[in-house]
Write a protein that holds these residues in place. Structure first.
Motif, PDB file in Angstrom:
ATOM      1  N   GLU A  28      42.927   1.285   7.214  1.00 32.38           N
ATOM      2  CA  GLU A  28      42.603   2.709   7.029  1.00 32.38           C
ATOM      3  C   GLU A  28      43.506   3.293   5.773  1.00 32.38           C
ATOM      4  O   GLU A  28      44.484   2.490   5.584  1.00 32.38           O
ATOM      5  CB  GLU A  28      42.825   3.607   8.058  1.00 32.38           C
ATOM      6  CG  GLU A  28      44.104   3.741   8.531  1.00 32.38           C
ATOM      7  CD  GLU A  28      44.332   4.808   9.740  1.00 32.38           C
ATOM      8  OE1 GLU A  28      43.305   5.088  10.246  1.00 32.38           O
ATOM      9  OE2 GLU A  28      45.744   5.114   9.820  1.00 32.38           O
ATOM     10  N   GLU A  29      43.090   4.341   5.149  1.00 30.11           N
ATOM     11  CA  GLU A  29      44.025   4.808   4.110  1.00 30.11           C
ATOM     12  C   GLU A  29      45.086   5.399   4.754  1.00 30.11           C
ATOM     13  O   GLU A  29      45.126   6.270   5.766  1.00 30.11           O
ATOM     14  CB  GLU A  29      43.394   5.798   3.258  1.00 30.11           C
ATOM     15  CG  GLU A  29      42.188   5.176   2.376  1.00 30.11           C
ATOM     16  CD  GLU A  29      42.794   4.548   1.267  1.00 30.11           C
ATOM     17  OE1 GLU A  29      43.813   4.866   0.553  1.00 30.11           O
ATOM     18  OE2 GLU A  29      42.301   3.196   0.928  1.00 30.11           O
ATOM     19  N   ASP A  83      52.222   9.705   3.944  1.00 30.95           N
ATOM     20  CA  ASP A  83      53.780   9.623   4.328  1.00 30.95           C
ATOM     21  C   ASP A  83      54.212   8.521   3.656  1.00 30.95           C
ATOM     22  O   ASP A  83      53.521   7.452   3.490  1.00 30.95           O
ATOM     23  CB  ASP A  83      53.780   9.612   5.804  1.00 30.95           C
ATOM     24  CG  ASP A  83      55.110   9.573   6.273  1.00 30.95           C
ATOM     25  OD1 ASP A  83      56.054   8.710   5.707  1.00 30.95           O
ATOM     26  OD2 ASP A  83      55.364  10.119   7.137  1.00 30.95           O
ATOM     27  N   HIS A  84      55.472   8.577   3.097  1.00 32.79           N
ATOM     28  CA  HIS A  84      56.143   7.261   2.351  1.00 32.79           C
ATOM     29  C   HIS A  84      56.307   6.002   3.193  1.00 32.79           C
ATOM     30  O   HIS A  84      56.374   5.190   2.677  1.00 32.79           O
ATOM     31  CB  HIS A  84      57.277   7.943   1.768  1.00 32.79           C
ATOM     32  CG  HIS A  84      58.634   7.779   2.578  1.00 32.79           C
ATOM     33  ND1 HIS A  84      58.825   8.754   3.585  1.00 32.79           N
ATOM     34  CD2 HIS A  84      59.603   7.029   2.859  1.00 32.79           C
ATOM     35  CE1 HIS A  84      59.779   8.630   4.322  1.00 32.79           C
ATOM     36  NE2 HIS A  84      60.384   7.582   3.976  1.00 32.79           N
ATOM     37  N   LEU A  85      56.107   6.319   4.453  1.00 34.57           N
ATOM     38  CA  LEU A  85      56.206   5.372   5.376  1.00 34.57           C
ATOM     39  C   LEU A  85      55.083   4.144   5.302  1.00 34.57           C
ATOM     40  O   LEU A  85      55.369   3.131   5.761  1.00 34.57           O
ATOM     41  CB  LEU A  85      56.705   5.425   6.737  1.00 34.57           C
ATOM     42  CG  LEU A  85      58.089   6.062   7.098  1.00 34.57           C
ATOM     43  CD1 LEU A  85      58.206   6.728   8.351  1.00 34.57           C
ATOM     44  CD2 LEU A  85      59.202   4.995   6.746  1.00 34.57           C
ATOM     45  N   PHE A  86      53.825   4.728   4.879  1.00 30.70           N
ATOM     46  CA  PHE A  86      52.774   3.731   5.116  1.00 30.70           C
ATOM     47  C   PHE A  86      52.266   3.293   3.932  1.00 30.70           C
ATOM     48  O   PHE A  86      51.905   3.939   2.830  1.00 30.70           O
ATOM     49  CB  PHE A  86      51.758   4.648   5.720  1.00 30.70           C
ATOM     50  CG  PHE A  86      51.856   5.332   6.994  1.00 30.70           C
ATOM     51  CD1 PHE A  86      52.574   6.548   7.015  1.00 30.70           C
ATOM     52  CD2 PHE A  86      51.962   4.481   8.081  1.00 30.70           C
ATOM     53  CE1 PHE A  86      53.008   7.145   8.198  1.00 30.70           C
ATOM     54  CE2 PHE A  86      52.262   5.155   9.441  1.00 30.70           C
ATOM     55  CZ  PHE A  86      52.619   6.331   9.441  1.00 30.70           C
ATOM     56  N   LEU A  87      52.308   1.962   3.753  1.00 31.05           N
ATOM     57  CA  LEU A  87      51.948   1.038   2.659  1.00 31.05           C
ATOM     58  C   LEU A  87      50.596   0.536   2.830  1.00 31.05           C
ATOM     59  O   LEU A  87      50.532   0.014   4.070  1.00 31.05           O
ATOM     60  CB  LEU A  87      53.044   0.185   2.257  1.00 31.05           C
ATOM     61  CG  LEU A  87      54.281   0.810   1.814  1.00 31.05           C
ATOM     62  CD1 LEU A  87      55.598  -0.029   2.070  1.00 31.05           C
ATOM     63  CD2 LEU A  87      54.233   1.203   0.513  1.00 31.05           C
ATOM     64  N   PHE A 121      62.510   1.503   8.225  1.00 33.63           N
ATOM     65  CA  PHE A 121      61.393   1.158   8.948  1.00 33.63           C
ATOM     66  C   PHE A 121      60.072   1.422   8.029  1.00 33.63           C
ATOM     67  O   PHE A 121      59.760   2.576   7.674  1.00 33.63           O
ATOM     68  CB  PHE A 121      61.291   2.256  10.087  1.00 33.63           C
ATOM     69  CG  PHE A 121      59.986   2.294  11.035  1.00 33.63           C
ATOM     70  CD1 PHE A 121      59.481   0.656  11.327  1.00 33.63           C
ATOM     71  CD2 PHE A 121      59.365   3.214  11.465  1.00 33.63           C
ATOM     72  CE1 PHE A 121      58.318   0.827  12.275  1.00 33.63           C
ATOM     73  CE2 PHE A 121      58.183   3.225  12.359  1.00 33.63           C
ATOM     74  CZ  PHE A 121      57.902   1.939  12.777  1.00 33.63           C
ATOM     75  N   VAL A 122      59.430   0.239   7.847  1.00 31.00           N
ATOM     76  CA  VAL A 122      58.247   0.166   6.789  1.00 31.00           C
ATOM     77  C   VAL A 122      57.031  -0.104   7.478  1.00 31.00           C
ATOM     78  O   VAL A 122      57.033  -1.167   8.281  1.00 31.00           O
ATOM     79  CB  VAL A 122      58.855  -0.758   5.701  1.00 31.00           C
ATOM     80  CG1 VAL A 122      57.401  -0.745   4.649  1.00 31.00           C
ATOM     81  CG2 VAL A 122      59.977  -0.098   4.925  1.00 31.00           C
ATOM     82  N   ASN A 123      56.080   0.731   7.354  1.00 37.98           N
ATOM     83  CA  ASN A 123      54.667   0.363   7.849  1.00 37.98           C
ATOM     84  C   ASN A 123      53.665   0.092   6.807  1.00 37.98           C
ATOM     85  O   ASN A 123      53.620   0.606   5.760  1.00 37.98           O
ATOM     86  CB  ASN A 123      54.046   1.512   8.683  1.00 37.98           C
ATOM     87  CG  ASN A 123      54.978   1.707   9.918  1.00 37.98           C
ATOM     88  OD1 ASN A 123      54.735   1.193  10.912  1.00 37.98           O
ATOM     89  ND2 ASN A 123      55.959   2.727   9.808  1.00 37.98           N
ATOM     90  N   THR A 182      46.074   0.484  12.099  1.00 31.52           N
ATOM     91  CA  THR A 182      45.687   2.076  11.824  1.00 31.52           C
ATOM     92  C   THR A 182      46.993   2.658  12.233  1.00 31.52           C
ATOM     93  O   THR A 182      47.911   2.012  12.813  1.00 31.52           O
ATOM     94  CB  THR A 182      44.492   2.668  12.688  1.00 31.52           C
ATOM     95  OG1 THR A 182      44.971   2.665  14.039  1.00 31.52           O
ATOM     96  CG2 THR A 182      43.204   1.844  12.402  1.00 31.52           C
ATOM     97  N   GLU A 183      47.241   3.823  11.905  1.00 24.50           N
ATOM     98  CA  GLU A 183      48.357   4.558  12.102  1.00 24.50           C
ATOM     99  C   GLU A 183      48.693   4.773  13.598  1.00 24.50           C
ATOM    100  O   GLU A 183      49.827   4.783  14.152  1.00 24.50           O
ATOM    101  CB  GLU A 183      48.339   6.082  11.589  1.00 24.50           C
ATOM    102  CG  GLU A 183      49.597   6.535  10.789  1.00 24.50           C
ATOM    103  CD  GLU A 183      49.270   7.719   9.867  1.00 24.50           C
ATOM    104  OE1 GLU A 183      49.876   8.547  10.250  1.00 24.50           O
ATOM    105  OE2 GLU A 183      48.476   7.626   8.865  1.00 24.50           O
ATOM    106  N   GLU A 184      47.250   5.087  14.355  1.00 22.17           N
ATOM    107  CA  GLU A 184      47.740   5.131  15.909  1.00 22.17           C
ATOM    108  C   GLU A 184      47.968   3.925  16.537  1.00 22.17           C
ATOM    109  O   GLU A 184      48.276   4.113  17.733  1.00 22.17           O
ATOM    110  CB  GLU A 184      46.333   5.917  16.200  1.00 22.17           C
ATOM    111  CG  GLU A 184      45.090   4.934  16.343  1.00 22.17           C
ATOM    112  CD  GLU A 184      43.852   5.689  16.981  1.00 22.17           C
ATOM    113  OE1 GLU A 184      43.976   6.921  17.646  1.00 22.17           O
ATOM    114  OE2 GLU A 184      43.027   4.863  17.311  1.00 22.17           O
TER     115      GLU A 184
END
Length: 224
Positions: free
Chosen positions: A165-166, A170-174, A158-160, A140-142
């Motif tokens: 989770e959806e 933010d463009h960083l979260f794939l 920096f690519v996440n 998850t993001e957290e």
């Protein structure tokens, strides 16, 4: 040689990751990416050593570790979650794990990012971050460790990848797991160093995909 060192500070990094700052013994040295064996200086735990990577730099006045706490494991990392400032840890000498071998792609799963923290801090301090890229997989993001610091050091490199989770838009979260297609979409040159660190299933899967995509296995570095 074992050193018994007092904890000077404890900070929460995420909901289940803590940063421990310790006294540093005189003459103690290590390289970015290196680790050591650490035990808790309490009855019943002194022989329970676990490997942790330094997240401080050699020139820093203190030693620092970023450690994920697993409260349901009923073991050493659960005990780390109960430690307080003034408690002590037993720290051995440093030993080699991941070492920087030039500009490339870093792939981390969860707490496997810890060997990369000191490497990136060192490169940032020297002005040598260059085109290094970090692809970081979390549930998850957290769960993202030191998100703001990595964004500051690496920017768009920096690519996440978020698996459970959806993403927030933010463009960083794939969205999704790191698989072969994901790697092909993120990496245009497989003839460069690759640094892989995470849980064993993550390491094995990512190493396999990279080899299929033509990466030279000699360029693959991972923490056993």
């Amino acid at each position: 040689m074992a050193h018994t060192l007092k904890i000077k500070d404890i900070q929460n990094v995420t909901h289940d990751v803590k940063q421990f700052t310790l006294e540093k013994p005189e003459g103690y040295t290590f390289q970015p990416g290196q680790a050591t064996e650490v035990a808790i200086d309490k009855d019943g735990w002194r022989d329970e050593k676990r490997p942790f990577t330094f997240t401080s730099l050699n020139e820093d006045p203190d030693l620092e570790f970023v450690i994920k706490i697993y409260p349901d494991h009923d073991g050493v990392t659960e005990q780390f979650g109960k430690l307080e400032v003034g408690d002590s840890l037993i720290v051995d000498d440093a030993w080699g794990t991941i070492q920087y071998k030039g500009e490339g792609v870093f792939l981390a799963g969860g707490a496997g990012v810890t060997p990369f923290i000191a490497i990136f801090r060192d490169l940032h301090k020297k002005g040598k971050v260059g085109d290094n890229k970090l692809i970081f997989s979390n549930k998850t993001e957290e769960d993202i460790i030191l998100k703001e610091e990595f964004e500051n050091i690496l920017g768009d490199n920096f690519v996440n990848a978020i698996t459970d989770e959806e993403p927030s838009g933010d463009h960083l979260f794939l969205d999704g797991f790191i698989d072969k297609e994901f790697l092909e979409s993120q990496i245009d040159d497989f003839d460069q160093p690759f640094y892989v660190c995470g849980p064993m299933p993550f390491n094995e899967a990512v190493m396999g995909y990279l080899k299929e995509l033509g990466a030279d296995p000699d360029a693959l570095v991972f923490e056993e």
